[in-house]
Scaffold this active site. Structure first.
Site, PDB file in Angstrom:
ATOM      1  N   ASP A  68       0.908  -1.154   0.246  1.00  0.00           N
ATOM      2  CA  ASP A  68       0.093   0.005  -0.115  1.00  0.00           C
ATOM      3  C   ASP A  68       1.022   1.199  -0.053  1.00  0.00           C
ATOM      4  OD1 ASP A  68      -2.557   1.143   0.155  1.00  0.00           O
ATOM      5  OD2 ASP A  68      -2.193   1.474   2.443  1.00  0.00           O
TER       6      ASP A  68
ATOM      7  N   LYS B 240      -1.109  -1.609  -4.798  1.00  0.00           N
ATOM      8  CA  LYS B 240      -1.761  -0.540  -5.052  1.00  0.00           C
ATOM      9  C   LYS B 240      -0.846   0.897  -5.007  1.00  0.00           C
ATOM     10  CE  LYS B 240      -4.852  -0.778  -1.349  1.00  0.00           C
ATOM     11  NZ  LYS B 240      -5.834  -0.346  -0.425  1.00  0.00           N
TER      12      LYS B 240
ATOM     13  N   PHE C 229     -10.074  -0.423  -0.995  1.00  0.00           N
ATOM     14  CA  PHE C 229      -9.993  -1.292   0.217  1.00  0.00           C
ATOM     15  C   PHE C 229     -10.563  -2.604   0.064  1.00  0.00           C
ATOM     16  CE2 PHE C 229      -9.767  -3.044   4.616  1.00  0.00           C
ATOM     17  CZ  PHE C 229      -8.522  -2.557   4.946  1.00  0.00           C
TER      18      PHE C 229
ATOM     19  N   ASP D 128      -7.734  -8.684   5.764  1.00  0.00           N
ATOM     20  CA  ASP D 128      -9.046  -8.413   6.692  1.00  0.00           C
ATOM     21  C   ASP D 128      -9.335  -6.789   6.769  1.00  0.00           C
ATOM     22  OD1 ASP D 128      -6.435  -7.212   8.011  1.00  0.00           O
ATOM     23  OD2 ASP D 128      -8.094  -6.912   9.717  1.00  0.00           O
TER      24      ASP D 128
HETATM   25  P1  IMP Z   1       1.951  -0.431   3.879  1.00  0.00           P
HETATM   26  O1  IMP Z   1       2.491  -0.884   2.426  1.00  0.00           O
HETATM   27  O2  IMP Z   1       3.086  -0.390   4.921  1.00  0.00           O
HETATM   28  O3  IMP Z   1       1.141   0.643   3.939  1.00  0.00           O
HETATM   29  O4  IMP Z   1       1.186  -1.486   4.654  1.00  0.00           O
HETATM   30  C1  IMP Z   1       0.479  -2.552   3.888  1.00  0.00           C
HETATM   31  C2  IMP Z   1      -0.459  -3.300   4.812  1.00  0.00           C
HETATM   32  O5  IMP Z   1      -1.505  -2.589   5.167  1.00  0.00           O
HETATM   33  C3  IMP Z   1      -0.790  -4.653   4.278  1.00  0.00           C
HETATM   34  O6  IMP Z   1       0.064  -5.764   4.702  1.00  0.00           O
HETATM   35  C4  IMP Z   1      -2.089  -4.793   4.928  1.00  0.00           C
HETATM   36  O7  IMP Z   1      -1.897  -5.457   6.137  1.00  0.00           O
HETATM   37  C5  IMP Z   1      -2.873  -3.500   5.069  1.00  0.00           C
HETATM   38  N1  IMP Z   1      -3.488  -2.793   3.753  1.00  0.00           N
HETATM   39  C6  IMP Z   1      -3.115  -2.169   3.111  1.00  0.00           C
HETATM   40  N2  IMP Z   1      -4.275  -1.920   2.108  1.00  0.00           N
HETATM   41  C7  IMP Z   1      -5.223  -2.830   2.547  1.00  0.00           C
HETATM   42  C8  IMP Z   1      -6.532  -3.425   1.925  1.00  0.00           C
HETATM   43  O8  IMP Z   1      -7.066  -2.708   0.804  1.00  0.00           O
HETATM   44  N3  IMP Z   1      -6.978  -4.135   2.476  1.00  0.00           N
HETATM   45  C9  IMP Z   1      -6.620  -4.778   3.680  1.00  0.00           C
HETATM   46  N4  IMP Z   1      -5.540  -4.509   4.261  1.00  0.00           N
HETATM   47  C10 IMP Z   1      -4.537  -3.453   3.706  1.00  0.00           C
END
Ligand code: IMP
Ligand code: MG
Length: 168
Positions: free
Chosen positions: A96, A124, A145, A152
């Site tokens: 994300d 994403k 999302f 989850d």
């Molecule tokens: P980031 O890339 O550090 O922002 O975190 C990614 C984490 O955020 C993922 O491993 C998920 O646990 C959570 N996450 C991000 N987007 C989603 C989504 O659309 N659905 C569910 N969890 C998400």
């Protein structure tokens, strides 16, 4: 529904084949799953990885505020295996903002991993806040999302065998 089970599992099998080809020189490989979300994807992917590998798991999350640099990842469960001198493949559910993996990659390299590559089921890119490059991704998706296949919403829906979208 965004991605049905058949499409998802066909793509995961394809990724497994590709990784089997491209990581031949990185054996023995340490595959690291990020709990909880990455567990389903990693077990499914593992079935089509024809490589000499071990599997281990971590629980990590980023303290997301602004653009963070290395060291700002909170690890609540570290690896059981020693990463020194090992080639690592991190298996993640979704990338994300990129903060978690950005920090984690750095952490594992500092601990002595020879290389750290990332395979994610979903990506994403529209939400990225750190310059995180993912070597392998199953599907690039728009900024919605999503739940299912490990992902989850408030700890629910991880068991869904497909990727669904949460309606606002
Ligand atoms: P980031 O890339 O550090 O922002 O975190 C990614 C984490 O955020 C993922 O491993 C998920 O646990 C959570 N996450 C991000 N987007 C989603 C989504 O659309 N659905 C569910 N969890 C998400
Ligand atoms: Mg996660």
């Amino acid at each position: 529904m965004m991605i049905d089970q058949e499409t998802l599992e066909k793509r995961i099998a394809e990724l497994g084949k590709q990784l089997t080809e491209e990581l031949k020189d990185e054996q023995p490989l340490l595959v690291v799953g990020l709990l909880k979300g990455g567990a389903q994807f990693m077990s499914q992917l593992g079935k089509s990885l024809d490589l000499d590998l071990s599997m281990d798991y971590m629980v990590a999350s980023s303290y997301g505020s602004g653009t963070v640099s290395s060291g700002e990842v909170k690890i609540t469960k570290d690896l059981d295996e020693d990463v020194r001198g090992r080639h690592v493949l991190i298996a993640e559910d979704i990338v994300d903002t990129g903060r978690t993996l950005y920090c984690l990659k750095d952490y594992l390299l500092k601990k002595g991993a020879l290389s750290v590559k990332i395979v994610t089921m979903l990506d994403k890119p529209a939400r990225r806040v750190v310059p995180m490059e993912v070597e392998y991704s199953g599907f690039v998706i728009e900024d919605k999302f999503v739940v299912g296949y490990g992902l989850d919403f408030d700890q629910k829906y991880r068991n869904l065998p497909y990727i669904g979208v949460v309606e606002e």
